[in-house]
Each structure stands twice: as structure tokens, then as C-alpha cells.
Design a protein around this motif. Sequence first.
Motif, PDB file in Angstrom:
ATOM      1  N   ILE A 126     -18.009 -18.779  -1.429  1.00  0.00           N
ATOM      2  CA  ILE A 126     -17.095 -17.832  -2.047  1.00  0.00           C
ATOM      3  C   ILE A 126     -15.849 -17.831  -1.164  1.00  0.00           C
ATOM      4  CG2 ILE A 126     -16.694 -15.425  -2.671  1.00  0.00           C
ATOM      5  CD1 ILE A 126     -19.814 -15.169  -2.804  1.00  0.00           C
ATOM      6  N   MET A 127     -14.709 -18.120  -1.764  1.00  0.00           N
ATOM      7  CA  MET A 127     -13.477 -18.261  -1.005  1.00  0.00           C
ATOM      8  C   MET A 127     -12.582 -17.044  -1.219  1.00  0.00           C
ATOM      9  SD  MET A 127     -13.871 -21.137   0.510  1.00  0.00           S
ATOM     10  CE  MET A 127     -12.211 -21.382   1.167  1.00  0.00           C
ATOM     11  N   GLY A 128     -11.852 -16.699  -0.183  1.00  0.00           N
ATOM     12  CA  GLY A 128     -10.983 -15.528  -0.313  1.00  0.00           C
ATOM     13  C   GLY A 128      -9.763 -15.599   0.574  1.00  0.00           C
ATOM     14  N   TRP A 129      -8.787 -14.817   0.209  1.00  0.00           N
ATOM     15  CA  TRP A 129      -7.599 -14.595   1.035  1.00  0.00           C
ATOM     16  C   TRP A 129      -7.588 -13.141   1.475  1.00  0.00           C
ATOM     17  CZ3 TRP A 129      -4.537 -18.320   2.878  1.00  0.00           C
ATOM     18  CH2 TRP A 129      -4.510 -19.538   2.218  1.00  0.00           C
ATOM     19  N   TYR A 130      -7.368 -12.940   2.745  1.00  0.00           N
ATOM     20  CA  TYR A 130      -7.205 -11.618   3.321  1.00  0.00           C
ATOM     21  C   TYR A 130      -5.835 -11.567   3.978  1.00  0.00           C
ATOM     22  CZ  TYR A 130     -12.228 -10.796   2.774  1.00  0.00           C
ATOM     23  OH  TYR A 130     -13.489 -10.610   2.270  1.00  0.00           O
ATOM     24  N   PRO A 178      12.686 -10.767  -1.418  1.00  0.00           N
ATOM     25  CA  PRO A 178      11.954  -9.978  -2.431  1.00  0.00           C
ATOM     26  C   PRO A 178      12.163 -10.553  -3.825  1.00  0.00           C
ATOM     27  CG  PRO A 178      13.035  -8.516  -0.876  1.00  0.00           C
ATOM     28  CD  PRO A 178      13.507  -9.905  -0.546  1.00  0.00           C
ATOM     29  N   GLY A 179      11.076 -10.621  -4.570  1.00  0.00           N
ATOM     30  CA  GLY A 179      11.114 -11.216  -5.900  1.00  0.00           C
ATOM     31  C   GLY A 179      10.810 -12.693  -5.904  1.00  0.00           C
ATOM     32  N   GLY A 180      10.759 -13.297  -4.740  1.00  0.00           N
ATOM     33  CA  GLY A 180      10.501 -14.727  -4.645  1.00  0.00           C
ATOM     34  C   GLY A 180       9.022 -15.069  -4.725  1.00  0.00           C
ATOM     35  N   SER A 181       8.748 -16.362  -4.542  1.00  0.00           N
ATOM     36  CA  SER A 181       7.379 -16.876  -4.658  1.00  0.00           C
ATOM     37  C   SER A 181       7.028 -17.755  -3.468  1.00  0.00           C
ATOM     38  CB  SER A 181       7.233 -17.713  -5.940  1.00  0.00           C
ATOM     39  OG  SER A 181       7.475 -16.935  -7.090  1.00  0.00           O
ATOM     40  N   LEU A 182       5.752 -17.783  -3.175  1.00  0.00           N
ATOM     41  CA  LEU A 182       5.187 -18.694  -2.190  1.00  0.00           C
ATOM     42  C   LEU A 182       3.815 -19.123  -2.666  1.00  0.00           C
ATOM     43  CD1 LEU A 182       5.883 -17.098   1.340  1.00  0.00           C
ATOM     44  CD2 LEU A 182       6.806 -19.256   0.475  1.00  0.00           C
ATOM     45  N   ARG A 183       3.407 -20.296  -2.203  1.00  0.00           N
ATOM     46  CA  ARG A 183       2.061 -20.782  -2.523  1.00  0.00           C
ATOM     47  C   ARG A 183       1.351 -21.116  -1.215  1.00  0.00           C
ATOM     48  NH1 ARG A 183      -0.210 -26.234  -4.691  1.00  0.00           N
ATOM     49  NH2 ARG A 183      -1.894 -25.598  -6.107  1.00  0.00           N
ATOM     50  N   LEU A 184       0.269 -20.409  -0.979  1.00  0.00           N
ATOM     51  CA  LEU A 184      -0.548 -20.662   0.199  1.00  0.00           C
ATOM     52  C   LEU A 184      -1.667 -21.630  -0.154  1.00  0.00           C
ATOM     53  CD1 LEU A 184      -0.958 -17.056   1.665  1.00  0.00           C
ATOM     54  CD2 LEU A 184       0.901 -18.700   2.012  1.00  0.00           C
ATOM     55  N   SER A 185      -2.028 -22.463   0.817  1.00  0.00           N
ATOM     56  CA  SER A 185      -3.116 -23.410   0.630  1.00  0.00           C
ATOM     57  C   SER A 185      -4.114 -23.284   1.773  1.00  0.00           C
ATOM     58  CB  SER A 185      -2.573 -24.834   0.584  1.00  0.00           C
ATOM     59  OG  SER A 185      -1.706 -25.005  -0.510  1.00  0.00           O
ATOM     60  N   CYS A 186      -5.351 -23.585   1.466  1.00  0.00           N
ATOM     61  CA  CYS A 186      -6.415 -23.562   2.473  1.00  0.00           C
ATOM     62  C   CYS A 186      -7.290 -24.782   2.237  1.00  0.00           C
ATOM     63  CB  CYS A 186      -7.224 -22.281   2.350  1.00  0.00           C
ATOM     64  SG  CYS A 186      -8.581 -22.140   3.542  1.00  0.00           S
ATOM     65  N   LYS A 187      -7.436 -25.580   3.272  1.00  0.00           N
ATOM     66  CA  LYS A 187      -8.243 -26.797   3.183  1.00  0.00           C
ATOM     67  C   LYS A 187      -9.514 -26.607   3.997  1.00  0.00           C
ATOM     68  CE  LYS A 187      -8.948 -31.342   2.608  1.00  0.00           C
ATOM     69  NZ  LYS A 187      -9.111 -32.004   1.281  1.00  0.00           N
ATOM     70  N   LEU A 188     -10.636 -26.855   3.368  1.00  0.00           N
ATOM     71  CA  LEU A 188     -11.935 -26.745   4.048  1.00  0.00           C
ATOM     72  C   LEU A 188     -12.421 -28.120   4.455  1.00  0.00           C
ATOM     73  CD1 LEU A 188     -14.918 -24.515   3.167  1.00  0.00           C
ATOM     74  CD2 LEU A 188     -15.284 -26.986   3.281  1.00  0.00           C
ATOM     75  N   SER A 189     -12.956 -28.217   5.652  1.00  0.00           N
ATOM     76  CA  SER A 189     -13.561 -29.464   6.104  1.00  0.00           C
ATOM     77  C   SER A 189     -14.905 -29.166   6.742  1.00  0.00           C
ATOM     78  CB  SER A 189     -12.646 -30.180   7.103  1.00  0.00           C
ATOM     79  OG  SER A 189     -12.397 -29.368   8.237  1.00  0.00           O
ATOM     80  N   ASN A 248     -10.143 -25.930  -5.962  1.00  0.00           N
ATOM     81  CA  ASN A 248     -10.497 -27.263  -6.436  1.00  0.00           C
ATOM     82  C   ASN A 248     -11.634 -27.733  -5.548  1.00  0.00           C
ATOM     83  OD1 ASN A 248     -10.639 -30.140  -6.703  1.00  0.00           O
ATOM     84  ND2 ASN A 248      -8.644 -30.071  -7.719  1.00  0.00           N
ATOM     85  N   ASN A 249     -12.846 -27.644  -6.083  1.00  0.00           N
ATOM     86  CA  ASN A 249     -14.016 -27.967  -5.267  1.00  0.00           C
ATOM     87  C   ASN A 249     -14.014 -29.425  -4.823  1.00  0.00           C
ATOM     88  OD1 ASN A 249     -14.969 -25.344  -5.403  1.00  0.00           O
ATOM     89  ND2 ASN A 249     -16.341 -25.759  -7.121  1.00  0.00           N
ATOM     90  N   ALA A 250     -13.579 -30.317  -5.698  1.00  0.00           N
ATOM     91  CA  ALA A 250     -13.577 -31.739  -5.361  1.00  0.00           C
ATOM     92  C   ALA A 250     -12.628 -32.042  -4.203  1.00  0.00           C
ATOM     93  CB  ALA A 250     -13.200 -32.558  -6.581  1.00  0.00           C
ATOM     94  N   GLU A 251     -11.473 -31.360  -4.193  1.00  0.00           N
ATOM     95  CA  GLU A 251     -10.491 -31.584  -3.135  1.00  0.00           C
ATOM     96  C   GLU A 251     -10.711 -30.664  -1.942  1.00  0.00           C
ATOM     97  OE1 GLU A 251      -6.591 -31.263  -4.797  1.00  0.00           O
ATOM     98  OE2 GLU A 251      -6.818 -33.062  -6.030  1.00  0.00           O
ATOM     99  N   ARG A 252     -11.668 -29.716  -2.082  1.00  0.00           N
ATOM    100  CA  ARG A 252     -11.981 -28.780  -1.000  1.00  0.00           C
ATOM    101  C   ARG A 252     -10.765 -27.936  -0.632  1.00  0.00           C
ATOM    102  NH1 ARG A 252     -16.028 -32.089   3.123  1.00  0.00           N
ATOM    103  NH2 ARG A 252     -17.126 -33.252   1.519  1.00  0.00           N
ATOM    104  N   THR A 253     -10.042 -27.525  -1.641  1.00  0.00           N
ATOM    105  CA  THR A 253      -8.861 -26.716  -1.390  1.00  0.00           C
ATOM    106  C   THR A 253      -8.881 -25.421  -2.195  1.00  0.00           C
ATOM    107  OG1 THR A 253      -7.651 -27.918  -3.098  1.00  0.00           O
ATOM    108  CG2 THR A 253      -7.389 -28.682  -0.835  1.00  0.00           C
ATOM    109  N   MET A 254      -8.171 -24.444  -1.673  1.00  0.00           N
ATOM    110  CA  MET A 254      -7.987 -23.171  -2.347  1.00  0.00           C
ATOM    111  C   MET A 254      -6.509 -22.820  -2.229  1.00  0.00           C
ATOM    112  SD  MET A 254      -9.497 -19.413  -1.385  1.00  0.00           S
ATOM    113  CE  MET A 254      -8.887 -19.480   0.289  1.00  0.00           C
ATOM    114  N   HIS A 255      -5.987 -22.184  -3.266  1.00  0.00           N
ATOM    115  CA  HIS A 255      -4.583 -21.829  -3.251  1.00  0.00           C
ATOM    116  C   HIS A 255      -4.396 -20.376  -3.641  1.00  0.00           C
ATOM    117  CE1 HIS A 255      -3.573 -26.060  -2.877  1.00  0.00           C
ATOM    118  NE2 HIS A 255      -4.410 -26.306  -3.876  1.00  0.00           N
TER     119      HIS A 255
END
Length: 116
Positions: A32-36, A13-24, A71-78
Amino acid sequence: VQLQASGGGLVQPGGSLRLSCKLSGSLLSFYIMGWYRQAPGKQRELVARITPNGTTNYADSVKGRFTISRNNAERTMHLQMNSLKPGDTAVYYCNANNQYTRQDSWGQGTLVTVSS
């Protein structure tokens, strides 16, 4: 289109994480990109969404703690998740909604566990 999510894990608790999503298979700018997320015994809920031009919206429960980006060029979402709480524990899914066809695509999910 395929989505590959990554970045989940166990955090205190109180910590951090970074999620990534790569589209191909297509251009990210079409979507429209989203996290659920879905916690055990609960329905899947929207966490955050970002449009192709960068407009964002967040669930009230994560406002001020989570930040979605793309980042549309890299096709990634965070999803940068800070000040995590036990209530954030869930499987997180990335979603791509084609703004022209309205077709939804889903990633495989990544588990986030917030526990001491």
C-alpha cells in the motif's frame, strides 16, 4: 526496500507539481503506497494513499486537487498536485506499507514550497 522521492520544488499559488516515488528491492504490488507531508512545526500527516488494486483515499484538504497513481510494473508512484496553495508547503514523503508484514518504509522526502 528503498524508496526514492523526487519532483519537489518552488511553485506559485495555483500552480502544479508532480511528485514521483521509485521503489527498489521488492515488488510494488506487495505495498500500500502513500504520500505524507510534514510542514514546519506540525506533525506528519497523510496526504493520499493507494492500494495495490488502485483504491485511493485522500485527506480532505487535498481532495479534488491532488491525484495519486501507481504503476506496479515500473515500481513507481506519482502524486499530481494541482491548484497548489501556500498551505501545501511541506516536505513530502513517500511511504510503502507491506500489506503482508505491515512493515513501513519511507523515502527521504522532497520539499514543496508554494509561494509567490
